[in-house]
Design an enzyme around this catalytic site. Structure first.
Site, PDB file in Angstrom:
ATOM      1  N   GLN A  54     -38.960 -29.330 -28.699  1.00  0.00           N
ATOM      2  CA  GLN A  54     -40.317 -28.801 -28.535  1.00  0.00           C
ATOM      3  C   GLN A  54     -40.360 -27.712 -27.459  1.00  0.00           C
ATOM      4  O   GLN A  54     -41.066 -26.714 -27.604  1.00  0.00           O
ATOM      5  CB  GLN A  54     -41.295 -29.924 -28.204  1.00  0.00           C
ATOM      6  CG  GLN A  54     -41.596 -30.817 -29.380  1.00  0.00           C
ATOM      7  CD  GLN A  54     -42.683 -31.835 -29.075  1.00  0.00           C
ATOM      8  OE1 GLN A  54     -43.505 -31.661 -28.180  1.00  0.00           O
ATOM      9  NE2 GLN A  54     -42.695 -32.914 -29.849  1.00  0.00           N
TER      10      GLN A  54
ATOM     11  N   THR B 256     -45.170 -36.284 -27.943  1.00  0.00           N
ATOM     12  CA  THR B 256     -44.354 -37.290 -28.620  1.00  0.00           C
ATOM     13  C   THR B 256     -45.146 -38.596 -28.583  1.00  0.00           C
ATOM     14  O   THR B 256     -46.251 -38.644 -28.050  1.00  0.00           O
ATOM     15  CB  THR B 256     -42.991 -37.497 -27.919  1.00  0.00           C
ATOM     16  OG1 THR B 256     -43.204 -38.117 -26.649  1.00  0.00           O
ATOM     17  CG2 THR B 256     -42.244 -36.192 -27.744  1.00  0.00           C
ATOM     18  N   CYS B 257     -44.539 -39.671 -29.090  1.00  0.00           N
ATOM     19  CA  CYS B 257     -45.231 -40.962 -29.034  1.00  0.00           C
ATOM     20  C   CYS B 257     -45.337 -41.471 -27.602  1.00  0.00           C
ATOM     21  O   CYS B 257     -46.187 -42.315 -27.305  1.00  0.00           O
ATOM     22  CB  CYS B 257     -44.535 -41.988 -29.914  1.00  0.00           C
ATOM     23  SG  CYS B 257     -42.819 -42.281 -29.458  1.00  0.00           S
TER      24      CYS B 257
ATOM     25  N   SER C  21     -37.818 -39.898 -19.511  1.00  0.00           N
ATOM     26  CA  SER C  21     -38.030 -40.459 -20.845  1.00  0.00           C
ATOM     27  C   SER C  21     -37.625 -41.924 -20.893  1.00  0.00           C
ATOM     28  O   SER C  21     -36.825 -42.382 -20.079  1.00  0.00           O
ATOM     29  CB  SER C  21     -37.207 -39.697 -21.884  1.00  0.00           C
ATOM     30  OG  SER C  21     -37.619 -38.362 -21.939  1.00  0.00           O
TER      31      SER C  21
ATOM     32  N   GLN D  80     -36.031 -34.766 -28.951  1.00  0.00           N
ATOM     33  CA  GLN D  80     -37.286 -34.258 -29.505  1.00  0.00           C
ATOM     34  C   GLN D  80     -37.995 -33.362 -28.489  1.00  0.00           C
ATOM     35  O   GLN D  80     -38.529 -32.317 -28.852  1.00  0.00           O
ATOM     36  CB  GLN D  80     -38.189 -35.425 -29.904  1.00  0.00           C
ATOM     37  CG  GLN D  80     -39.485 -34.976 -30.551  1.00  0.00           C
ATOM     38  CD  GLN D  80     -40.377 -36.144 -30.931  1.00  0.00           C
ATOM     39  OE1 GLN D  80     -40.166 -37.268 -30.507  1.00  0.00           O
ATOM     40  NE2 GLN D  80     -41.379 -35.870 -31.727  1.00  0.00           N
TER      41      GLN D  80
END
Length: 129
Positions: free
Chosen positions: A120, A49-50, A109, A116
């Site tokens: 995944q 992810t970012c 997170s 997200q």
């Protein structure tokens, strides 16, 4: 056999560095293919992810984490400098599993319960099942 987690996230590096290691779907597939062709790797999950790029691998006992980094750096066309490598964490065994569970439920997170990552992980499980 052992479980390894190798990654970089919002706690270990700046966004500019994390962006260098974000894996687009095609890059993820290429990296997974690299691991599938390695007889020392039993299975692999990649989360990208970012805010993080993490690779979880079930590997032979003699497999070293630097092999995971080597594959990632190659796919991303990044030089394997000491400065970049030291931004990555390596977890093994129960510590790696505990980290995956914290990530999966959003406790690690920036946004609690980030969906997200769960998606995944679900995709990775379905892909390997």
């Amino acid at each position: 056999m052992k479980i390894l987690a190798v990654g970089i996230n919002h706690k270990t590096s700046a966004i500019e560095t994390r962006e260098k290691f974000f894996l687009a779907p095609l890059e993820r597939e290429l990296l997974l293919s690299e691991f599938k062709n390695d007889p020392s790797v039993i299975s692999t999950i990649i989360i990208s992810t970012c805010n993080r790029c993490e690779i979880y691998a079930h590997v032979d006992d003699d497999y070293q984490p630097h092999e995971i980094l080597k594959k990632l750096f190659t796919i991303k066309h990044q030089p394997q400098t000491h400065e970049l490598q030291k931004l990555f964490y390596v977890l093994e065994g129960q510590e790696a599993v505990r980290h995956l569970l914290r990530v999966a439920c959003g406790l690690d997170s920036l946004i609690l319960g980030e969906k997200q990552i769960v998606g995944q992980i679900k995709d990775a499980y379905c892909y390997h099942a």
